[in-house]
Design a protein around this motif. Sequence first.
Motif, PDB file in Angstrom:
ATOM      1  N   PRO A 102       0.818  -1.214   0.000  1.00 34.11           N
ATOM      2  CA  PRO A 102       0.000   0.000   0.000  1.00 34.11           C
ATOM      3  C   PRO A 102       0.853   1.266   0.000  1.00 34.11           C
ATOM      4  O   PRO A 102       2.021   1.252   0.389  1.00 34.11           O
ATOM      5  CB  PRO A 102      -0.787  -0.114   1.299  1.00 34.11           C
ATOM      6  CG  PRO A 102       0.149  -0.850   2.216  1.00 34.11           C
ATOM      7  CD  PRO A 102       0.892  -1.820   1.345  1.00 34.11           C
ATOM      8  N   PHE A 103       0.231   2.375  -0.410  1.00 35.20           N
ATOM      9  CA  PHE A 103       0.893   3.680  -0.341  1.00 35.20           C
ATOM     10  C   PHE A 103       1.163   4.057   1.112  1.00 35.20           C
ATOM     11  O   PHE A 103       2.228   4.580   1.443  1.00 35.20           O
ATOM     12  CB  PHE A 103       0.005   4.736  -1.008  1.00 35.20           C
ATOM     13  CG  PHE A 103       0.575   6.127  -0.956  1.00 35.20           C
ATOM     14  CD1 PHE A 103       1.444   6.572  -1.932  1.00 35.20           C
ATOM     15  CD2 PHE A 103       0.235   7.002   0.080  1.00 35.20           C
ATOM     16  CE1 PHE A 103       1.975   7.864  -1.883  1.00 35.20           C
ATOM     17  CE2 PHE A 103       0.758   8.280   0.138  1.00 35.20           C
ATOM     18  CZ  PHE A 103       1.635   8.715  -0.853  1.00 35.20           C
ATOM     19  N   ASP A 104       0.192   3.804   1.977  1.00 38.11           N
ATOM     20  CA  ASP A 104       0.299   4.130   3.402  1.00 38.11           C
ATOM     21  C   ASP A 104       0.615   2.846   4.164  1.00 38.11           C
ATOM     22  O   ASP A 104      -0.189   1.910   4.164  1.00 38.11           O
ATOM     23  CB  ASP A 104      -1.026   4.721   3.899  1.00 38.11           C
ATOM     24  CG  ASP A 104      -0.927   5.303   5.301  1.00 38.11           C
ATOM     25  OD1 ASP A 104      -0.157   4.774   6.120  1.00 38.11           O
ATOM     26  OD2 ASP A 104      -1.653   6.289   5.580  1.00 38.11           O
ATOM     27  N   SER A 107      -1.994   0.905   6.191  1.00 36.79           N
ATOM     28  CA  SER A 107      -3.031   0.109   5.526  1.00 36.79           C
ATOM     29  C   SER A 107      -2.778  -1.383   5.665  1.00 36.79           C
ATOM     30  O   SER A 107      -3.728  -2.184   5.636  1.00 36.79           O
ATOM     31  CB  SER A 107      -3.105   0.485   4.043  1.00 36.79           C
ATOM     32  OG  SER A 107      -3.496   1.823   3.868  1.00 36.79           O
ATOM     33  N   THR A 151      -6.572   1.120  -6.645  1.00 38.10           N
ATOM     34  CA  THR A 151      -5.798   2.311  -7.011  1.00 38.10           C
ATOM     35  C   THR A 151      -5.655   3.232  -5.797  1.00 38.10           C
ATOM     36  O   THR A 151      -4.585   3.799  -5.557  1.00 38.10           O
ATOM     37  CB  THR A 151      -6.468   3.053  -8.178  1.00 38.10           C
ATOM     38  OG1 THR A 151      -6.611   2.160  -9.281  1.00 38.10           O
ATOM     39  CG2 THR A 151      -5.634   4.249  -8.609  1.00 38.10           C
ATOM     40  N   TRP A 153      -5.653   2.230  -2.704  1.00 32.94           N
ATOM     41  CA  TRP A 153      -4.723   1.481  -1.855  1.00 32.94           C
ATOM     42  C   TRP A 153      -3.271   1.774  -2.235  1.00 32.94           C
ATOM     43  O   TRP A 153      -2.410   1.951  -1.370  1.00 32.94           O
ATOM     44  CB  TRP A 153      -5.039  -0.005  -2.017  1.00 32.94           C
ATOM     45  CG  TRP A 153      -4.161  -0.968  -1.298  1.00 32.94           C
ATOM     46  CD1 TRP A 153      -3.016  -1.555  -1.785  1.00 32.94           C
ATOM     47  CD2 TRP A 153      -4.330  -1.487   0.024  1.00 32.94           C
ATOM     48  NE1 TRP A 153      -2.474  -2.399  -0.863  1.00 32.94           N
ATOM     49  CE2 TRP A 153      -3.265  -2.390   0.256  1.00 32.94           C
ATOM     50  CE3 TRP A 153      -5.279  -1.304   1.012  1.00 32.94           C
ATOM     51  CZ2 TRP A 153      -3.125  -3.080   1.454  1.00 32.94           C
ATOM     52  CZ3 TRP A 153      -5.159  -1.995   2.198  1.00 32.94           C
ATOM     53  CH2 TRP A 153      -4.090  -2.863   2.419  1.00 32.94           C
ATOM     54  N   GLU A 154      -3.002   1.878  -3.531  1.00 32.28           N
ATOM     55  CA  GLU A 154      -1.625   2.031  -4.018  1.00 32.28           C
ATOM     56  C   GLU A 154      -1.170   3.484  -4.125  1.00 32.28           C
ATOM     57  O   GLU A 154       0.032   3.733  -4.259  1.00 32.28           O
ATOM     58  CB  GLU A 154      -1.479   1.369  -5.381  1.00 32.28           C
ATOM     59  CG  GLU A 154      -1.675  -0.126  -5.374  1.00 32.28           C
ATOM     60  CD  GLU A 154      -1.470  -0.742  -6.742  1.00 32.28           C
ATOM     61  OE1 GLU A 154      -0.306  -1.069  -7.079  1.00 32.28           O
ATOM     62  OE2 GLU A 154      -2.471  -0.885  -7.479  1.00 32.28           O
ATOM     63  N   THR A 155      -2.111   4.451  -4.044  1.00 35.30           N
ATOM     64  CA  THR A 155      -1.721   5.832  -4.335  1.00 35.30           C
ATOM     65  C   THR A 155      -2.123   6.860  -3.285  1.00 35.30           C
ATOM     66  O   THR A 155      -1.656   8.004  -3.351  1.00 35.30           O
ATOM     67  CB  THR A 155      -2.323   6.285  -5.680  1.00 35.30           C
ATOM     68  OG1 THR A 155      -3.763   6.254  -5.602  1.00 35.30           O
ATOM     69  CG2 THR A 155      -1.855   5.390  -6.815  1.00 35.30           C
ATOM     70  N   PRO A 157      -2.939   8.124   0.935  1.00 38.34           N
ATOM     71  CA  PRO A 157      -2.772   7.839   2.369  1.00 38.34           C
ATOM     72  C   PRO A 157      -4.120   7.622   3.029  1.00 38.34           C
ATOM     73  O   PRO A 157      -5.166   8.060   2.528  1.00 38.34           O
ATOM     74  CB  PRO A 157      -2.104   9.111   2.899  1.00 38.34           C
ATOM     75  CG  PRO A 157      -2.618  10.192   1.999  1.00 38.34           C
ATOM     76  CD  PRO A 157      -2.743   9.564   0.633  1.00 38.34           C
TER      77      PRO A 157
END
Length: 335
Positions: A102-104, A107, A151, A153-155, A157
């Motif tokens: 994940p980005f954050d 998560s 998306t 999830w990956e980009t 916060p």
Amino acid sequence: MIALQADHRRRPATVEEIVDSFLHIHNIPGAVLAYGPWRADPKIVAFGVSDPIQNTPMQPDQSFRLASLTKPIAARALIKAEERGQFDLERPIAELANLPPPFDPRSSQVTARQLLAHTGGVDKNVSYDPIFAPERLGLDLSASCPEVAQTVWETMPLDHAPNRKTAYSNVGFCLLSNLITSTPGMTVEHALQQVADIHLEGAVGPNWEFGIDGWTRVLDSEAEQNWLLGLGIAGGAIGTAEAIWSFASVPQPHFEATATHDENIDFYASGWHVWPEENGQHLTHWGGLQGIFTAIFRFSDGETIVILFNASPVDRGSAFASLHNAFYENNNVKR
């Protein structure tokens, strides 16, 4: 004349009068109501018209888009799958659904059960709701609910640390779609049909909006229908009022507060909005999109009310609150 005026001004005294009054106040052409106590056959009542242009009477077995009423159905389907030993909802969704990093980093600790309770850390009131603005992620309306969620999830916060605050989240339920589709032999529609007689595709009544040119059909184009289908467990199901009543009238467990730092009296759990009372709890949920408005009420005495409308109030949140207050008062009077 005085007697007639007094009768006209009196408050609606029955479930059916409350619905009839609501339709007139919010200029909604039609609805189907299913209501009654658990272990009894529900009373099904059709109001108004299915088509205000052709003046076609509403039928009690008409199917409607359910919008977010899909969520408590999906939650029960996931809980039933857990009971069958297919997965553990206390585990992080990243592990269960095989999501990418994940980005954050926080998560990675969000569990599937937290997503069911809207405590996964995504808050549309802090950031925004990507399900209704996929273009901000570089996507368009053809992107499905799970695609938008991954998306995010990956980009993006999180808006809160997990399990700290209740914040209603479409994205959270869209992530749970990955849990269903990553389970061998399980499809979204099959999972939903394990617990309710609903569908993701099929015949459905028209939805309406009133404007300067009168009544017009909405959410009717192929692109819009595909977008609704793509909402999946977050809001894509189709069903009748009787089918939703049969699902919602079944007794539910007593739910405990789900967010450690949530000071609200009410909270979400297992897809339901939970309202504590002095001697128990009652449960609600509602869904709304352009031309769509749906609501469930299950009171602590087992009385269950489902209403599906073919148009939407202007302010859906306030409209639901007015219905909730009226039905809650009516239920207390009957006791």
